[in-house]
Design a protein around this motif. Sequence first.
Motif, short mmCIF file in Angstrom:
data_model
loop_
_atom_site.label_atom_id
_atom_site.label_comp_id
_atom_site.label_asym_id
_atom_site.label_seq_id
_atom_site.Cartn_x
_atom_site.Cartn_y
_atom_site.Cartn_z
N ILE A 90 34.09 2.59 -25.61
CA ILE A 90 34.73 2.50 -24.29
C ILE A 90 34.09 1.40 -23.42
O ILE A 90 34.82 0.55 -22.88
N TRP B 260 35.50 -1.82 -24.86
CA TRP B 260 36.92 -2.16 -24.66
C TRP B 260 37.22 -2.46 -23.19
O TRP B 260 38.29 -2.98 -22.87
N ASN C 142 31.52 10.15 -24.12
CA ASN C 142 32.09 10.58 -25.40
C ASN C 142 32.32 9.44 -26.39
O ASN C 142 32.33 9.66 -27.59
N THR D 96 36.80 5.49 -17.19
CA THR D 96 37.27 6.57 -18.06
C THR D 96 36.38 7.76 -17.80
O THR D 96 35.15 7.63 -17.76
N GLY E 96 43.01 8.81 -32.18
CA GLY E 96 43.05 7.64 -33.04
C GLY E 96 43.81 6.54 -32.34
O GLY E 96 45.04 6.49 -32.36
N ARG F 68 34.05 -0.21 -34.70
CA ARG F 68 35.22 -0.46 -33.84
C ARG F 68 34.82 -1.37 -32.68
O ARG F 68 35.57 -2.25 -32.28
N LYS G 57 37.28 14.33 -27.07
CA LYS G 57 38.04 13.08 -26.93
C LYS G 57 39.17 13.36 -25.97
O LYS G 57 39.77 14.44 -26.01
N CYS G 58 39.51 12.38 -25.15
CA CYS G 58 40.64 12.61 -24.25
C CYS G 58 41.93 12.71 -25.04
O CYS G 58 42.92 13.24 -24.54
O1 AKG Z 1 41.09 8.67 -29.69
C1 AKG Z 1 40.40 7.68 -29.48
O2 AKG Z 1 40.06 6.93 -30.40
C2 AKG Z 1 40.00 7.28 -28.08
C3 AKG Z 1 39.79 8.45 -27.20
C4 AKG Z 1 39.40 8.09 -25.83
O3 AKG Z 1 39.73 7.06 -25.33
C5 AKG Z 1 38.59 9.03 -25.04
O4 AKG Z 1 38.32 10.12 -25.50
O5 AKG Z 1 38.20 8.64 -23.94
#
Ligand code: AKG
Length: 485
Positions: free
Chosen positions: A161, A164, A156, A231, A447, A110, A287-288
């Motif tokens: 992250i 991106w 995480n 984040t 996702g 990714r 994951k958030c």
């Molecule tokens: O669900 C995802 O692919 C990204 C999750 C996310 O951005 C995070 O957990 O900080």
Amino acid sequence: MAFQAGETVFNYINGEWTPSVTGQTDPSLNPSDKSQIVGYIQRSSKEDLNRAIDAAQQAQLAWRKLSGAARGDLLYKAANALERRLDEIAETMTREMGKTFPEAKGETARGVAILRYYAGEGMRKVGDVIPSTDSEALMFTTRVPLGVVGVITPWNFPVAIPIWKIAPALVYGNTVLLKPASETAVTAAKVVECFHEAGLPAGVINMVTGKGSEIGQGIIDHKGINGITFTGSNETGKRIGMGALARGAKYQLEMGGKNPVIVAADADLDLAVEATISGGLRSTGQKCTATSRVIVQSAVYKPFKQKLLERVKQLKVGDGMDPSTWMGPCASESQQQTVLSYVEKGISEGATLLYGGKVPDGAGDGYFVEPAVFDNVKPDMAIAKEEIFGPVLALIKVETLEEAVRTANDTEFGLSASIFTRNIGSMLSFINDMEAGLVRVNAESAGVELQAPFGGMKQSSSHSREQGQAAIEFFTSIKTVFVKQ
Ligand SMILES: O=C(O)CCC(=O)C(=O)O
Ligand SMILES: NC(=O)C1=CN([C@@H]2O[C@H](COP(=O)(O)OP(=O)(O)OC[C@H]3O[C@@H](n4cnc5c(N)ncnc54)[C@H](OP(=O)(O)O)[C@@H]3O)[C@@H](O)[C@H]2O)C=CC1
């Protein structure tokens, strides 16, 4: 240089790998077996940070003067470097934070795709022509970079992250100072190596590792940082937002979630079970966007619960490098302790622990925990309100779909939400009424697609969006130009 397992990782300042002036390092441990040291990272000081910010400032003018296409070309090269090293970097990620090797490979791939996406952005339009009331004038918008961007990232998603945030920052002409999470700084250093291999000019990207309270706080306070993208936890996010606001820096925060899945009476239950497991328990629930509240209509509550339990009991917990493992460990001892304490809290508040929630037999020196499923959860219990960031599913029974959406919205967070239903009317009500930045129908709550905007409502974010073309809004400022002969 390519770091070997157990080696010392330096800071990356002005194009060079540089030890901290403190001479101090910290070990980064394998959460599957804390006796294994993945690498040592620099415990840096403000002096290291100041040098890195100076380098980023010095590099700024030449970088912003390059064409977007030329900056994009360097991102394509970084993508190729990351792709060449995909397995090695994914393995480092698994060893450093625990997610399974297939998940780590998926995340690294990714990262490659994100770099290529933003490389292409270097060739796309950045403004509009707007008719002026003066017929002899030309009025248009253009965009300029912020300057130096501070990138503060969590553990995480240690590849996706940072990338991106860094890729759009760079392609729109900013230079970057990365402060990765201490838990995953070895993986982050390998990502930075890919930018180095791509031939980015010295100072365009810099990385300083060290404590959040020292280096992270230093980024908040430093006048040379024009924007901060973050984040992580709500607590740290708020600190960053307030600090940035106080000195007029731009900021963008992506923080917690307490994401619901609604299982309607007409849902495909097998699909809903698979999505609840994948959304809630992949990456050990860290994951958030992870599913943590499972809101089920009473008509299907019992069969759904049975199917869910059958599947959860089959999940194998273990070292993420073992191909038979479905779920790896928590990323750290503190994450493991947080999960165990929420399991205790759930029991003491009167919920029924149907399965899991314990440290499995034979966990050895790893931070493992069994996935947990709670029944009889009431919306006001801590396990239904607070972000756990672990493999804990809270089942909540409701009568109607209206009650389901009301319950789903009864939270301070608003990141992602999903529903399982075959009814188009139920889908549309959910899409309209759900207070979340990401709403998904017949798909898991986690996702994120790199080409689409991502961000939350309420306490989940600073109401900005990242990824896709939305990224340009944070990483640039609009300039309105009026020209008359
Ligand atoms: O669900 C995802 O692919 C990204 C999750 C996310 O951005 C995070 O957990 O900080
Ligand atoms: N939304 C998400 O994706 C994430 C949410 N979380 C939530 O946060 C909880 C705690 O995790 P944790 O790792 O402590 O999260 P933090 O928010 O503390 O860490 C995220 C990043 O911020 C840095 N940081 C820490 N303190 C400061 C500070 N005072 N100023 C500036 N930067 C700082 C960290 O550095 P360092 O690593 O050196 O401390 C890390 O790089 C989790 O249990 C989870 O609930 C955590 C990670 C991701």
